[in-house]
Scaffold this motif. Sequence first.
Motif, PDB file in Angstrom:
ATOM      1  N   LYS A  39       0.851  -1.179   0.000  1.00  0.00           N
ATOM      2  CA  LYS A  39       0.000   0.000   0.000  1.00  0.00           C
ATOM      3  C   LYS A  39       0.894   1.237   0.000  1.00  0.00           C
ATOM      4  N   THR A  40       0.781   2.056  -1.022  1.00  0.00           N
ATOM      5  CA  THR A  40       1.556   3.286  -1.110  1.00  0.00           C
ATOM      6  C   THR A  40       0.792   4.417  -0.451  1.00  0.00           C
ATOM      7  N   VAL A  41       1.451   5.136   0.452  1.00  0.00           N
ATOM      8  CA  VAL A  41       0.806   6.250   1.162  1.00  0.00           C
ATOM      9  C   VAL A  41       1.691   7.489   1.095  1.00  0.00           C
ATOM     10  N   HIS A  42       1.044   8.652   1.257  1.00  0.00           N
ATOM     11  CA  HIS A  42       1.761   9.928   1.311  1.00  0.00           C
ATOM     12  C   HIS A  42       2.211  10.181   2.742  1.00  0.00           C
ATOM     13  N   VAL A  43       3.492  10.451   2.924  1.00  0.00           N
ATOM     14  CA  VAL A  43       4.038  10.839   4.225  1.00  0.00           C
ATOM     15  C   VAL A  43       4.691  12.208   4.068  1.00  0.00           C
ATOM     16  N   GLN A  44       5.157  12.793   5.170  1.00  0.00           N
ATOM     17  CA  GLN A  44       5.708  14.144   5.112  1.00  0.00           C
ATOM     18  C   GLN A  44       6.883  14.262   4.152  1.00  0.00           C
TER      19      GLN A  44
END
Length: 212
Positions: free
Chosen positions: A56-61
Amino acid sequence: MSEALKPVVLDHPLVRHKLTRLRDRDTSTAGFRRLTRELSLLLAYEATRNLTTCPKTVHVQSGLMEGEELDGKKLCFVSILRAGNGLLDGMLDLVPSARVGHIGLRRDHETLEVSEYYFNMPGDVPGRTCIVLDPMLATGHSAAAAITRVKAAGAQNPVFACLLAAPEGIRYMAELHPDVQVVTCAVDDRLDENGYIVPGLGDAGDRLFGTR
Protein backbone atom coordinates in the motif's frame (compact mmCIF):
# COMPACT_ATOMS: atom_id res chain seq x y z
CA MET A 1 -5.96 -37.30 9.23
CA SER A 2 -3.25 -34.63 9.31
CA GLU A 3 -1.25 -33.88 12.44
CA ALA A 4 -3.12 -31.53 14.76
CA LEU A 5 -1.86 -28.00 15.30
CA LYS A 6 -0.47 -27.35 18.76
CA PRO A 7 -2.36 -24.72 20.77
CA VAL A 8 -0.78 -21.29 21.05
CA VAL A 9 -0.57 -20.22 24.71
CA LEU A 10 0.08 -16.53 25.37
CA ASP A 11 3.17 -16.36 27.56
CA HIS A 12 3.31 -12.75 28.68
CA PRO A 13 3.46 -11.10 32.13
CA LEU A 14 0.42 -8.91 31.40
CA VAL A 15 -1.63 -11.95 30.40
CA ARG A 16 -0.66 -13.86 33.54
CA HIS A 17 -1.41 -10.84 35.74
CA LYS A 18 -4.82 -10.12 34.21
CA LEU A 19 -5.79 -13.78 34.17
CA THR A 20 -5.00 -14.09 37.88
CA ARG A 21 -7.26 -11.13 38.60
CA LEU A 22 -9.93 -12.67 36.39
CA ARG A 23 -9.83 -15.97 38.30
CA ASP A 24 -10.27 -14.24 41.68
CA ARG A 25 -13.82 -14.94 42.86
CA ASP A 26 -13.88 -11.54 44.58
CA THR A 27 -13.44 -9.66 41.29
CA SER A 28 -16.62 -7.66 40.62
CA THR A 29 -18.80 -8.07 37.54
CA ALA A 30 -17.50 -4.74 36.20
CA GLY A 31 -13.93 -5.82 36.85
CA PHE A 32 -14.49 -9.19 35.21
CA ARG A 33 -15.89 -7.52 32.09
CA ARG A 34 -13.00 -5.07 31.91
CA LEU A 35 -10.36 -7.78 32.33
CA THR A 36 -12.05 -10.02 29.76
CA ARG A 37 -12.09 -7.15 27.28
CA GLU A 38 -8.40 -6.42 27.91
CA LEU A 39 -7.40 -10.07 27.55
CA SER A 40 -9.44 -10.43 24.36
CA LEU A 41 -7.47 -7.55 22.87
CA LEU A 42 -4.23 -9.39 23.64
CA LEU A 43 -5.71 -12.63 22.26
CA ALA A 44 -6.65 -10.83 19.07
CA TYR A 45 -3.02 -9.92 18.33
CA GLU A 46 -2.02 -13.59 18.37
CA ALA A 47 -5.16 -14.91 16.69
CA THR A 48 -4.60 -12.56 13.72
CA ARG A 49 -0.87 -13.28 13.36
CA ASN A 50 -1.25 -15.14 10.05
CA LEU A 51 -3.36 -12.58 8.24
CA THR A 52 -1.97 -11.75 4.81
CA THR A 53 -1.06 -8.25 3.67
CA CYS A 54 -0.51 -6.51 0.37
CA PRO A 55 1.54 -3.41 -0.60
CA LYS A 56 0.00 0.00 0.00
CA THR A 57 1.56 3.29 -1.11
CA VAL A 58 0.81 6.25 1.16
CA HIS A 59 1.76 9.93 1.31
CA VAL A 60 4.04 10.84 4.23
CA GLN A 61 5.71 14.14 5.11
CA SER A 62 8.84 13.26 3.16
CA GLY A 63 6.96 12.06 0.07
CA LEU A 64 5.70 8.56 -0.75
CA MET A 65 6.39 5.28 0.98
CA GLU A 66 5.22 1.73 0.44
CA GLY A 67 3.63 0.14 3.49
CA GLU A 68 1.25 -2.76 3.95
CA GLU A 69 -2.47 -3.26 4.50
CA LEU A 70 -4.61 -6.32 5.13
CA ASP A 71 -5.36 -8.25 1.98
CA GLY A 72 -8.86 -9.29 0.94
CA LYS A 73 -12.09 -9.11 2.94
CA LYS A 74 -10.25 -9.52 6.21
CA LEU A 75 -12.00 -10.81 9.35
CA CYS A 76 -15.16 -12.26 10.80
CA PHE A 77 -15.47 -12.75 14.56
CA VAL A 78 -17.90 -15.50 15.52
CA SER A 79 -19.26 -15.38 19.08
CA ILE A 80 -20.57 -18.54 20.74
CA LEU A 81 -23.50 -17.18 22.74
CA ARG A 82 -23.68 -15.91 25.30
CA ALA A 83 -20.27 -15.78 26.92
CA GLY A 84 -18.44 -15.31 23.62
CA ASN A 85 -19.81 -11.77 23.52
CA GLY A 86 -17.47 -10.92 26.40
CA LEU A 87 -14.49 -11.48 24.08
CA LEU A 88 -16.13 -9.81 21.12
CA ASP A 89 -15.87 -6.22 22.36
CA GLY A 90 -12.10 -6.30 22.77
CA MET A 91 -11.65 -7.92 19.37
CA LEU A 92 -13.76 -5.22 17.73
CA ASP A 93 -11.73 -2.53 19.50
CA LEU A 94 -8.74 -3.81 17.54
CA VAL A 95 -10.53 -4.53 14.24
CA PRO A 96 -13.70 -2.38 14.14
CA SER A 97 -14.33 -3.20 10.46
CA ALA A 98 -14.67 -6.94 11.06
CA ARG A 99 -17.95 -8.70 10.36
CA VAL A 100 -19.63 -10.56 13.24
CA GLY A 101 -21.42 -13.90 13.37
CA HIS A 102 -23.26 -15.58 16.26
CA ILE A 103 -23.84 -19.22 17.17
CA GLY A 104 -26.22 -20.20 19.97
CA LEU A 105 -25.44 -23.55 21.60
CA ARG A 106 -26.89 -25.28 24.68
CA ARG A 107 -24.97 -27.85 26.70
CA ASP A 108 -26.81 -30.64 28.49
CA HIS A 109 -25.32 -30.65 31.99
CA GLU A 110 -25.82 -34.41 32.33
CA THR A 111 -24.61 -35.71 28.96
CA LEU A 112 -22.39 -32.67 28.16
CA GLU A 113 -23.71 -32.85 24.58
CA VAL A 114 -24.61 -29.63 22.74
CA SER A 115 -27.55 -28.56 20.60
CA GLU A 116 -27.85 -25.49 18.38
CA TYR A 117 -30.63 -22.92 18.83
CA TYR A 118 -29.30 -19.97 16.78
CA PHE A 119 -26.99 -19.42 13.81
CA ASN A 120 -26.40 -16.16 11.96
CA MET A 121 -23.37 -15.46 9.79
CA PRO A 122 -22.40 -12.81 7.21
CA GLY A 123 -22.99 -13.83 3.62
CA ASP A 124 -19.37 -13.37 2.56
CA VAL A 125 -17.77 -15.76 5.07
CA PRO A 126 -15.79 -17.70 2.39
CA GLY A 127 -13.68 -14.61 1.74
CA ARG A 128 -12.87 -13.92 5.40
CA THR A 129 -10.73 -15.34 8.17
CA CYS A 130 -13.10 -16.51 10.92
CA ILE A 131 -12.07 -16.34 14.57
CA VAL A 132 -14.48 -18.25 16.80
CA LEU A 133 -14.78 -16.88 20.34
CA ASP A 134 -15.68 -18.53 23.64
CA PRO A 135 -14.05 -17.84 27.02
CA MET A 136 -13.63 -21.55 27.83
CA LEU A 137 -12.52 -24.65 25.92
CA ALA A 138 -13.70 -27.26 28.43
CA THR A 139 -15.01 -30.54 26.98
CA GLY A 140 -14.55 -29.09 23.51
CA HIS A 141 -18.02 -30.15 22.37
CA SER A 142 -19.40 -26.62 21.92
CA ALA A 143 -16.22 -25.35 20.28
CA ALA A 144 -16.03 -28.27 17.85
CA ALA A 145 -19.74 -27.93 16.96
CA ALA A 146 -19.26 -24.22 16.29
CA ILE A 147 -16.23 -24.86 14.10
CA THR A 148 -18.17 -27.48 12.13
CA ARG A 149 -20.94 -24.96 11.42
CA VAL A 150 -18.52 -22.19 10.50
CA LYS A 151 -16.73 -24.49 8.08
CA ALA A 152 -20.09 -25.47 6.57
CA ALA A 153 -20.73 -21.74 5.98
CA GLY A 154 -17.54 -21.57 3.93
CA ALA A 155 -14.76 -20.66 6.37
CA GLN A 156 -11.46 -22.10 5.12
CA ASN A 157 -9.02 -21.71 8.04
CA PRO A 158 -10.95 -20.80 11.20
CA VAL A 159 -9.16 -20.02 14.47
CA PHE A 160 -10.55 -20.68 17.97
CA ALA A 161 -9.71 -18.12 20.68
CA CYS A 162 -10.43 -18.60 24.39
CA LEU A 163 -9.29 -17.41 27.80
CA LEU A 164 -8.79 -20.88 29.26
CA ALA A 165 -8.51 -24.40 27.87
CA ALA A 166 -8.55 -27.85 29.44
CA PRO A 167 -6.37 -30.68 28.10
CA GLU A 168 -9.53 -32.70 27.41
CA GLY A 169 -10.97 -29.93 25.25
CA ILE A 170 -7.73 -29.50 23.33
CA ARG A 171 -7.62 -33.24 22.59
CA TYR A 172 -11.26 -33.30 21.47
CA MET A 173 -10.76 -30.32 19.16
CA ALA A 174 -7.62 -31.89 17.73
CA GLU A 175 -9.50 -35.11 16.95
CA LEU A 176 -12.36 -33.40 15.14
CA HIS A 177 -10.58 -30.37 13.70
CA PRO A 178 -6.81 -30.91 13.56
CA ASP A 179 -6.46 -27.99 11.14
CA VAL A 180 -7.86 -25.41 13.59
CA GLN A 181 -5.45 -23.28 15.57
CA VAL A 182 -6.44 -22.83 19.23
CA VAL A 183 -5.20 -19.61 20.84
CA THR A 184 -5.58 -19.34 24.62
CA CYS A 185 -4.25 -17.48 27.65
CA ALA A 186 -3.63 -20.67 29.64
CA VAL A 187 -4.10 -24.44 29.68
CA ASP A 188 -5.44 -25.55 33.07
CA ASP A 189 -5.12 -28.90 34.85
CA ARG A 190 -8.26 -30.85 34.04
CA LEU A 191 -12.06 -31.03 34.01
CA ASP A 192 -14.08 -31.88 37.12
CA GLU A 193 -16.95 -34.39 37.18
CA ASN A 194 -19.34 -31.70 35.93
CA GLY A 195 -17.22 -30.76 32.93
CA TYR A 196 -15.87 -27.50 34.39
CA ILE A 197 -12.24 -26.45 34.08
CA VAL A 198 -10.05 -26.81 37.20
CA PRO A 199 -8.84 -24.43 38.58
CA GLY A 200 -10.75 -22.35 36.03
CA LEU A 201 -12.51 -19.08 36.78
CA GLY A 202 -16.12 -20.12 37.41
CA ASP A 203 -18.96 -19.73 34.91
CA ALA A 204 -17.73 -17.04 32.54
CA GLY A 205 -21.21 -16.15 31.30
CA ASP A 206 -22.60 -15.68 34.80
CA ARG A 207 -19.64 -13.61 35.86
CA LEU A 208 -19.80 -11.44 32.73
CA PHE A 209 -23.50 -10.71 32.99
CA GLY A 210 -23.96 -10.70 36.76
CA THR A 211 -26.20 -13.76 36.86
CA ARG A 212 -24.05 -15.84 39.23
